[in-house]
Structures are given as C-alpha cells and as structure tokens.
Design an enzyme around this catalytic site. Structure first.
Site, PDB file in Angstrom:
ATOM      1  N   ALA A 273       0.855  -1.184   0.000  1.00 10.38           N
ATOM      2  CA  ALA A 273       0.000   0.000   0.000  1.00 10.38           C
ATOM      3  C   ALA A 273       0.892   1.237   0.000  1.00 10.38           C
ATOM      4  CB  ALA A 273      -0.883  -0.014   1.232  1.00 10.38           C
TER       5      ALA A 273
ATOM      6  N   GLY B 172       0.304  -5.098   1.026  1.00 12.99           N
ATOM      7  CA  GLY B 172      -0.957  -5.106   0.281  1.00 12.99           C
ATOM      8  C   GLY B 172      -0.812  -5.671  -1.123  1.00 12.99           C
TER       9      GLY B 172
ATOM     10  N   GLU C  14      -1.003  -9.280  -0.633  1.00 11.39           N
ATOM     11  CA  GLU C  14      -2.411  -9.590  -0.305  1.00 11.39           C
ATOM     12  C   GLU C  14      -3.285  -9.607  -1.563  1.00 11.39           C
ATOM     13  OE1 GLU C  14      -2.599  -6.568   2.778  1.00 11.39           O
ATOM     14  OE2 GLU C  14      -3.055  -8.126   4.242  1.00 11.39           O
TER      15      GLU C  14
ATOM     16  N   GLU D 154       4.748  -4.939   6.857  1.00 14.80           N
ATOM     17  CA  GLU D 154       3.907  -4.053   7.669  1.00 14.80           C
ATOM     18  C   GLU D 154       4.454  -3.836   9.078  1.00 14.80           C
ATOM     19  OE1 GLU D 154       2.795  -6.437   5.686  1.00 14.80           O
ATOM     20  OE2 GLU D 154       0.913  -5.874   4.705  1.00 14.80           O
TER      21      GLU D 154
HETATM   22  N1  DAK Z   1       4.526   3.413  -0.764  1.00  9.42           N
HETATM   23  C1  DAK Z   1       4.936   4.596  -1.289  1.00  9.42           C
HETATM   24  N2  DAK Z   1       6.047   4.743  -2.032  1.00  9.42           N
HETATM   25  C2  DAK Z   1       6.775   3.640  -2.261  1.00  9.42           C
HETATM   26  C3  DAK Z   1       6.412   2.371  -1.764  1.00  9.42           C
HETATM   27  C4  DAK Z   1       5.229   2.278  -0.983  1.00  9.42           C
HETATM   28  N3  DAK Z   1       4.779   1.108  -0.487  1.00  9.42           N
HETATM   29  N4  DAK Z   1       7.348   1.477  -2.150  1.00  9.42           N
HETATM   30  C5  DAK Z   1       8.245   2.154  -2.887  1.00  9.42           C
HETATM   31  N5  DAK Z   1       7.899   3.463  -2.951  1.00  9.42           N
HETATM   32  C6  DAK Z   1       8.597   4.540  -3.657  1.00  9.42           C
HETATM   33  C7  DAK Z   1       9.868   4.947  -2.918  1.00  9.42           C
HETATM   34  O1  DAK Z   1       9.567   5.840  -1.861  1.00  9.42           O
HETATM   35  C8  DAK Z   1      10.640   5.599  -4.043  1.00  9.42           C
HETATM   36  O2  DAK Z   1      10.137   6.889  -4.247  1.00  9.42           O
HETATM   37  P1  DAK Z   1      11.150   8.125  -4.579  1.00  9.42           P
HETATM   38  O3  DAK Z   1      12.088   8.175  -3.431  1.00  9.42           O
HETATM   39  O4  DAK Z   1      11.809   7.739  -5.875  1.00  9.42           O
HETATM   40  O5  DAK Z   1      10.247   9.308  -4.677  1.00  9.42           O
HETATM   41  C9  DAK Z   1      10.290   4.740  -5.246  1.00  9.42           C
HETATM   42  O6  DAK Z   1       9.059   4.079  -4.922  1.00  9.42           O
HETATM   43  C10 DAK Z   1      11.330   3.693  -5.561  1.00  9.42           C
HETATM   44  O7  DAK Z   1      11.541   2.941  -4.370  1.00  9.42           O
HETATM   45  P2  DAK Z   1      13.000   2.751  -3.707  1.00  9.42           P
HETATM   46  O8  DAK Z   1      13.937   3.834  -4.114  1.00  9.42           O
HETATM   47  O9  DAK Z   1      12.795   2.537  -2.239  1.00  9.42           O
HETATM   48  O10 DAK Z   1      13.455   1.387  -4.414  1.00  9.42           O
HETATM   49  P3  DAK Z   1      14.443   0.300  -3.853  1.00  9.42           P
HETATM   50  O11 DAK Z   1      14.666  -0.624  -4.992  1.00  9.42           O
HETATM   51  O12 DAK Z   1      15.624   0.910  -3.202  1.00  9.42           O
HETATM   52  O13 DAK Z   1      13.620  -0.476  -2.717  1.00  9.42           O
HETATM   53  C11 DAK Z   1      11.699  -1.573  -1.767  1.00  9.42           C
HETATM   54  C12 DAK Z   1      12.521  -1.213  -3.063  1.00  9.42           C
HETATM   55  C13 DAK Z   1      10.401  -2.244  -2.253  1.00  9.42           C
HETATM   56  C14 DAK Z   1      12.504  -2.538  -0.926  1.00  9.42           C
HETATM   57  C15 DAK Z   1      11.401  -0.265  -0.990  1.00  9.42           C
HETATM   58  O14 DAK Z   1      10.863   0.707  -1.889  1.00  9.42           O
HETATM   59  C16 DAK Z   1      10.432  -0.484   0.130  1.00  9.42           C
HETATM   60  O15 DAK Z   1      10.779  -0.995   1.216  1.00  9.42           O
HETATM   61  N6  DAK Z   1       9.165  -0.093  -0.072  1.00  9.42           N
HETATM   62  C17 DAK Z   1       8.153  -0.127   0.930  1.00  9.42           C
HETATM   63  C18 DAK Z   1       7.610  -1.516   1.128  1.00  9.42           C
HETATM   64  C19 DAK Z   1       6.501  -1.485   2.140  1.00  9.42           C
HETATM   65  O16 DAK Z   1       6.732  -1.291   3.324  1.00  9.42           O
HETATM   66  N7  DAK Z   1       5.257  -1.585   1.675  1.00  9.42           N
HETATM   67  C20 DAK Z   1       4.088  -1.197   2.384  1.00  9.42           C
HETATM   68  C21 DAK Z   1       3.620  -2.312   3.365  1.00  9.42           C
HETATM   69  S1  DAK Z   1       2.212  -1.761   4.281  1.00  9.42           S
HETATM   70  C22 DAK Z   1      -5.474  -1.954   4.517  1.00  9.42           C
HETATM   71  C23 DAK Z   1      -4.928  -3.184   4.584  1.00  9.42           C
HETATM   72  C24 DAK Z   1      -3.629  -3.386   4.179  1.00  9.42           C
HETATM   73  C25 DAK Z   1      -2.840  -2.369   3.748  1.00  9.42           C
HETATM   74  C26 DAK Z   1      -3.402  -1.124   3.678  1.00  9.42           C
HETATM   75  C27 DAK Z   1      -4.710  -0.917   4.051  1.00  9.42           C
HETATM   76  N8  DAK Z   1      -6.798  -1.734   4.939  1.00  9.42           N
HETATM   77  C28 DAK Z   1      -7.590  -2.859   5.386  1.00  9.42           C
HETATM   78  C29 DAK Z   1      -7.422  -0.539   4.926  1.00  9.42           C
HETATM   79  C30 DAK Z   1      -1.473  -2.631   3.359  1.00  9.42           C
HETATM   80  C31 DAK Z   1      -0.395  -2.129   3.953  1.00  9.42           C
HETATM   81  C32 DAK Z   1       0.931  -2.307   3.367  1.00  9.42           C
HETATM   82  O17 DAK Z   1       1.098  -2.817   2.300  1.00  9.42           O
END
Ligand code: DAK
Length: 257
Positions: A64, A107, A110, A130
């Site tokens: 997400a 997400g 998921e 998460e």
């Molecule tokens: N959100 C926003 N931006 C993201 C992102 C994310 N999840 N993942 C990557 N980006 C963005 C980075 O910030 C970066 O942006 P700029 O700095 O260029 O502006 C760009 O994408 C490229 O990413 P990186 O530079 O970080 O790329 P790397 O290859 O170095 O790293 C990575 C890739 C995937 C390891 C890293 O980007 C990362 O750790 N990303 C975050 C992964 C994460 O934590 N995902 C979110 C999990 S929380 C719900 C239920 C569930 C959910 C929501 C609601 N409800 C029931 C309502 C779900 C929650 C989640 O998924």
C-alpha cells in the site's frame, strides 16, 4: 483520480489487469484500489471474460502507498477500501491468476493472495513488511497466508517483516509456479488462455465448490455439496458437448450453456 494507473485489456476470454505506477513500484494508493474496484464491476458482469490475470510490469506492487496511510487516524484507516476490493477478487466466479515479478509486498502480496493461482518470476521477492511500519497485514494477509502455508510459516513472515525469494515462496506453497523472469508473463498468459477455452460453467462450479467446501466445518457436508454441484453440470450443454467430443474424437467447443 488518475485513471491511467490501472489498465484492463481483454483478449481471447482473458481480462488482463495491470497497475501502472512504475515510479512508485506500483504501490497501491487508495485511488488505485478504487479503480481496481471499478474495473471489477465490468468483469463481474462480462460473460465473455473467462479468466482474470493480474500482472504489472517490473513490480507486482510494493504494498500500500505509505504516503497515503502515514497520517491516517483509526477512522480513516478503517475506511480504506482494500479488503472489500480484494474480497471481490476472491469472490469472482471465474479463475483468477496473479503473475508476480519484482516486489509483491504487504498489500501487493495480499492482492496476489486474493487470486486463485500465483505464478512468480524466479527473481520475484515477497513479504509482509507491515510490522516494520508499526502495523500488520490488514487486507487478508493474516487470513489467506496461514490457510495457504500454515499458521507458523505465516507468522514467521508476518512477525519478521522480512522479504523472501520466489524460490522460498514456492517451497512454502505461497506460489504455484516459478518461471524465468523473461518468460513469466508469457507463461501466465498461456495458462490463462488455456483455462479460457475450458468449459466455463464447469470451471465456475469447480471454483464455487472448492470455496464452499473450505467454508464448511463438516467434510461430509462438503462432499455432499460437491455431489449436488457435480450432478447439476449434467443440465448443461457443455457437459454433452465435452463428452460427445471425446467419443467423436474431436476437440470440444464450449458455449458456456
Ligand atoms: N509506498 C509509497 N512509495 C513507495 C512504496 C510504498 N509502499 N514502495 C516504494 N515506494 C517509492 C519509494 O519511496 C521511491 O520513491 P522516490 O524516493 O523515488 O520518490 C520509489 O518508490 C522507488 O523505491 P526505492 O527507491 O525505495 O526502491 P528500492 O529498490 O531501493 O527499494 C523496496 C525497493 C520495495 C525494498 C522499498 O521501496 C520499500 O521498502 N518499499 C516499501 C515496502 C513497504 O513497506 N510496503 C508497504 C507495506 S504496508 C489496509 C490493509 C492493508 C494495507 C493497507 C490498508 N486496509 C484494510 C485498509 C497494506 C499495507 C501495506 O502494504
């Protein structure tokens, strides 16, 4: 809303849904999930669509959108539409296939878990990060992952917040098939296209029966339900066509009737 961030193309009975937000590694914003929901409305009523394939270029989805969630209060978080949309994917009567390349995190994973079958590129990476953000999976991850890989393996993934390789995901049973990255999409497409040629009412009944069986407490009741659903297929022209084609040594042509 930026509508172009999700695309839907239909060909040969396969609907191909793609997230197109490469600069954010296809992270799922609220708008994107809303758009997926809108496109599902189209798929839900389209009798020509026999299979849904979800695939995005380079990365399936890096979770997400964290920017979108960062300042949410409890009420706003509860109003996110992720679970209802993912539940609708699971409830689609047709087979659904996820083709995962790059990251499928949080997400994003998921979303893949809401599909019936998962293909993954050998280079794909999956996980539930998460916990590293002070939350936990909330769109089916704590429910669908344990069903698929067992409670303990799911707990390891969810508690650690670590990322696993596609090979490990395959060993755990999180994905059905591993493919070289270069041929992942082609392999998933071919599989989906092959399913789209199968008897559509029988496919739908098989999916419904498996889902009903899983939701039943009693195995006897589930087997009884299976017998009833099985017999109901003998009302269809497709059953006659399938069996006659076999006896006449030709390929069947199914009408979905
Ligand atoms: N959100 C926003 N931006 C993201 C992102 C994310 N999840 N993942 C990557 N980006 C963005 C980075 O910030 C970066 O942006 P700029 O700095 O260029 O502006 C760009 O994408 C490229 O990413 P990186 O530079 O970080 O790329 P790397 O290859 O170095 O790293 C990575 C890739 C995937 C390891 C890293 O980007 C990362 O750790 N990303 C975050 C992964 C994460 O934590 N995902 C979110 C999990 S929380 C719900 C239920 C569930 C959910 C929501 C609601 N409800 C029931 C309502 C779900 C929650 C989640 O998924």
């Amino acid at each position: 809303m930026e509508r172009q961030e999700v695309s839907l193309k239909k060909e040969d009975g396969v609907a191909l849904l793609r997230i197109e937000r490469p600069k954010r590694l296809n992270a799922l914003s609220r708008d994107i999930v809303k758009q997926i929901g809108e496109l599902l409305e189209e798929i839900e009523v389209d009798e020509e669509t026999r299979v849904l394939l979800i695939h995005s270029e380079k990365h399936f989805a890096a979770g997400a959108d964290i920017q979108d969630m960062a300042e949410c209060n409890e009420q706003e978080a509860a109003e996110f539409v992720f679970s209802p949309v993912f539940d609708r994917i699971e409830a689609l009567p047709i087979p659904t296939v996820a083709a995962i390349e790059g990251y499928a995190l949080g997400g994003g994973l998921e979303l893949a878990l809401a599909c019936d079958i998962r293909f993954a590129a050998e280079t794909a990476k999956m996980g539930f990060p998460e916990i590293n953000l002070g939350i936990m999976p909330g769109a089916g991850g704590t429910v669908r992952a344990p069903k698929l890989i067992g409670a303990s393996a799911a707990m390891e993934l969810i508690f650690s917040g670590g990322t696993i390789s596609a090979q490990r995901a395959w060993e755990l049973g999180l994905v059905n098939r591993l493919e070289p990255e270069a041929s992942l999409f082609e392999a998933a497409w071919e599989f989906a296209a092959r399913l789209s040629k199968k008897a559509p009412l029988a496919l739908r009944m098989a999916k419904k029966t498996i889902q009903e069986g899983l939701a039943m407490d009693s195995e006897i009741a589930a087997v009884h339900n299976e017998s009833k659903n099985w017999a109901s297929l003998f009302r269809t022209e497709d059953q006659k066509e399938g069996m006659r084609a076999f006896l006449e040594k030709r390929s069947p042509v199914y009408q979905g009737k």
